[in-house]
Scaffold this active site. Sequence first.
Site, PDB file in Angstrom:
ATOM      1  N   THR A   1       0.833  -1.221   0.000  1.00 53.83           N
ATOM      2  CA  THR A   1       0.000   0.000   0.000  1.00 53.83           C
ATOM      3  C   THR A   1       0.864   1.266   0.000  1.00 53.83           C
ATOM      4  OG1 THR A   1      -0.211  -0.105   2.409  1.00 53.83           O
ATOM      5  CG2 THR A   1      -2.029  -1.045   1.121  1.00 53.83           C
TER       6      THR A   1
ATOM      7  N   ILE B   1       0.459 -10.530  -5.639  1.00 54.52           N
ATOM      8  CA  ILE B   1       0.711 -10.948  -7.024  1.00 54.52           C
ATOM      9  C   ILE B   1       1.599  -9.939  -7.740  1.00 54.52           C
ATOM     10  CG2 ILE B   1      -1.417 -12.309  -7.164  1.00 54.52           C
ATOM     11  CD1 ILE B   1      -2.612  -9.932  -8.811  1.00 54.52           C
TER      12      ILE B   1
ATOM     13  N   HIS C   1      -0.001 -16.865  -4.216  1.00 51.44           N
ATOM     14  CA  HIS C   1      -1.118 -16.640  -5.135  1.00 51.44           C
ATOM     15  C   HIS C   1      -0.670 -16.333  -6.554  1.00 51.44           C
ATOM     16  CE1 HIS C   1      -3.670 -15.629  -1.334  1.00 51.44           C
ATOM     17  NE2 HIS C   1      -3.559 -16.920  -1.541  1.00 51.44           N
TER      18      HIS C   1
ATOM     19  N   ILE D   1       4.125  -0.503   7.674  1.00 50.44           N
ATOM     20  CA  ILE D   1       5.298  -1.378   7.708  1.00 50.44           C
ATOM     21  C   ILE D   1       6.561  -0.746   7.111  1.00 50.44           C
ATOM     22  CG2 ILE D   1       4.667  -2.612   5.579  1.00 50.44           C
ATOM     23  CD1 ILE D   1       5.595  -5.168   7.287  1.00 50.44           C
TER      24      ILE D   1
HETATM   25  P1  NAD Z   1      -6.000  -7.557   2.996  1.00 50.45           P
HETATM   26  O1  NAD Z   1      -6.428  -6.428   2.135  1.00 50.45           O
HETATM   27  O2  NAD Z   1      -7.026  -8.536   3.426  1.00 50.45           O
HETATM   28  O3  NAD Z   1      -5.353  -6.974   4.328  1.00 50.45           O
HETATM   29  C1  NAD Z   1      -4.346  -6.004   4.309  1.00 50.45           C
HETATM   30  C2  NAD Z   1      -3.915  -5.775   5.739  1.00 50.45           C
HETATM   31  O4  NAD Z   1      -2.772  -4.949   5.728  1.00 50.45           O
HETATM   32  C3  NAD Z   1      -4.962  -5.072   6.606  1.00 50.45           C
HETATM   33  O5  NAD Z   1      -4.995  -5.704   7.870  1.00 50.45           O
HETATM   34  C4  NAD Z   1      -4.428  -3.630   6.703  1.00 50.45           C
HETATM   35  O6  NAD Z   1      -4.766  -3.012   7.930  1.00 50.45           O
HETATM   36  C5  NAD Z   1      -2.945  -3.861   6.608  1.00 50.45           C
HETATM   37  N1  NAD Z   1      -2.187  -2.749   6.025  1.00 50.45           N
HETATM   38  C6  NAD Z   1      -2.514  -1.951   4.981  1.00 50.45           C
HETATM   39  N2  NAD Z   1      -1.505  -1.096   4.700  1.00 50.45           N
HETATM   40  C7  NAD Z   1      -0.517  -1.365   5.596  1.00 50.45           C
HETATM   41  C8  NAD Z   1       0.778  -0.822   5.829  1.00 50.45           C
HETATM   42  N3  NAD Z   1       1.273   0.187   5.092  1.00 50.45           N
HETATM   43  N4  NAD Z   1       1.520  -1.339   6.847  1.00 50.45           N
HETATM   44  C9  NAD Z   1       1.031  -2.354   7.626  1.00 50.45           C
HETATM   45  N5  NAD Z   1      -0.195  -2.893   7.449  1.00 50.45           N
HETATM   46  C10 NAD Z   1      -0.952  -2.414   6.438  1.00 50.45           C
HETATM   47  O7  NAD Z   1      -4.779  -8.266   2.277  1.00 50.45           O
HETATM   48  P2  NAD Z   1      -4.279  -9.768   2.330  1.00 50.45           P
HETATM   49  O8  NAD Z   1      -4.337 -10.275   3.721  1.00 50.45           O
HETATM   50  O9  NAD Z   1      -3.011  -9.806   1.591  1.00 50.45           O
HETATM   51  O10 NAD Z   1      -5.375 -10.596   1.504  1.00 50.45           O
HETATM   52  C11 NAD Z   1      -5.882 -10.072   0.297  1.00 50.45           C
HETATM   53  C12 NAD Z   1      -5.731 -10.924  -0.946  1.00 50.45           C
HETATM   54  O11 NAD Z   1      -5.748 -10.018  -2.029  1.00 50.45           O
HETATM   55  C13 NAD Z   1      -4.442 -11.664  -1.073  1.00 50.45           C
HETATM   56  O12 NAD Z   1      -4.755 -12.961  -1.403  1.00 50.45           O
HETATM   57  C14 NAD Z   1      -3.690 -11.014  -2.242  1.00 50.45           C
HETATM   58  O13 NAD Z   1      -3.329 -11.987  -3.199  1.00 50.45           O
HETATM   59  C15 NAD Z   1      -4.674 -10.115  -2.920  1.00 50.45           C
HETATM   60  N6  NAD Z   1      -4.169  -8.747  -3.201  1.00 50.45           N
HETATM   61  C16 NAD Z   1      -2.894  -8.551  -3.630  1.00 50.45           C
HETATM   62  C17 NAD Z   1      -2.419  -7.279  -3.873  1.00 50.45           C
HETATM   63  C18 NAD Z   1      -0.988  -7.104  -4.351  1.00 50.45           C
HETATM   64  O14 NAD Z   1      -0.472  -7.980  -5.044  1.00 50.45           O
HETATM   65  N7  NAD Z   1      -0.307  -6.005  -3.988  1.00 50.45           N
HETATM   66  C19 NAD Z   1      -3.242  -6.162  -3.662  1.00 50.45           C
HETATM   67  C20 NAD Z   1      -4.564  -6.384  -3.235  1.00 50.45           C
HETATM   68  C21 NAD Z   1      -5.006  -7.696  -2.988  1.00 50.45           C
END
Ligand code: NAD
Length: 244
Positions: free
Chosen positions: A27, A106, A122, A234
């Site tokens: 993020t 991903i 994934h 993070i």
């Molecule tokens: P999630 O969206 O369910 O949870 C994200 C978690 O990270 C939340 O608890 C949130 O509070 C926390 N968070 C957000 N920004 C943060 C930061 N800067 N520092 C610390 N914590 C932070 O995500 P998930 O658990 O990974 O599950 C979602 C699914 O969606 C996964 O299977 C993934 O494959 C997919 N996904 C992937 C991407 C990517 O590749 N970047 C993006 C969106 C979703």
Amino acid sequence: MDKIAQLQQLIDQSRHIVFFGGAGVSTESNIPDFRSSDGIYSVELGRHFTAEQLVSHTMFERYPQEFFDFYKQYLLYPDARPNAAHTYLAALEKAGKLKAVVTQNIDSLHEMAGSQKVLKLHGSADRNFCLGCQRFYDLQAFLALPGTVPHCLDCGSIVKPDVTLYEEPLDMEVFRQAAQAIHKADLLIIGGTSLVVYPAASLIQYIAGRHLVVINKTSIPQDSQADLVIEGRIGEVFSQLSAP
Ligand code: NAD
Ligand code: ZN
């Protein structure tokens, strides 16, 4: 001792660190996660499907137009760059202290930052295969295919991203390696994941090591098992540590 100093001490003491992360790790690179208040699940879709349904195998099969429309708009970020979390973890591996990054993401930001051992539960948006002739397309080539639904330049079949959709099984070999890495870890750092997506979340049952740290913006159920819980972003947390 403050929490950053405690984290530093745990990292200094450990020799077999494993990091287990999710969408929250990216993020700070401006890739939205799924479940934060500004994440993809909160976007007004203006449709009758939830984001979870949109990235399901059923949607891919029955409504490819809607599937690829959503996938390209909300899950692909070809211009995103690694943030401080990715670079710190890559440096920790280079220093010989971190043995693996296990991720649900991903995107390829860990690899871009220089991490070598990245176990992608994934799959990867960087890999796309034609369902007819198996021709490979990287992300740029995939995005260059005309139309919303991508068709193979050789045979005309649909090109499918090599990512695990809801309803699809995980790559069991990657899962096995992740379980093994977590089992061997003397310090497991969980960060940026809500840990609600199964079976990825079930990997924490393999923890056998001495220490567990959770770094997340919001609280998660695993907090209660952790030696140290840091509520924060993070990238910002890792930036406060000394270079490995
Ligand atoms: P999630 O969206 O369910 O949870 C994200 C978690 O990270 C939340 O608890 C949130 O509070 C926390 N968070 C957000 N920004 C943060 C930061 N800067 N520092 C610390 N914590 C932070 O995500 P998930 O658990 O990974 O599950 C979602 C699914 O969606 C996964 O299977 C993934 O494959 C997919 N996904 C992937 C991407 C990517 O590749 N970047 C993006 C969106 C979703
Ligand atoms: Zn083809």
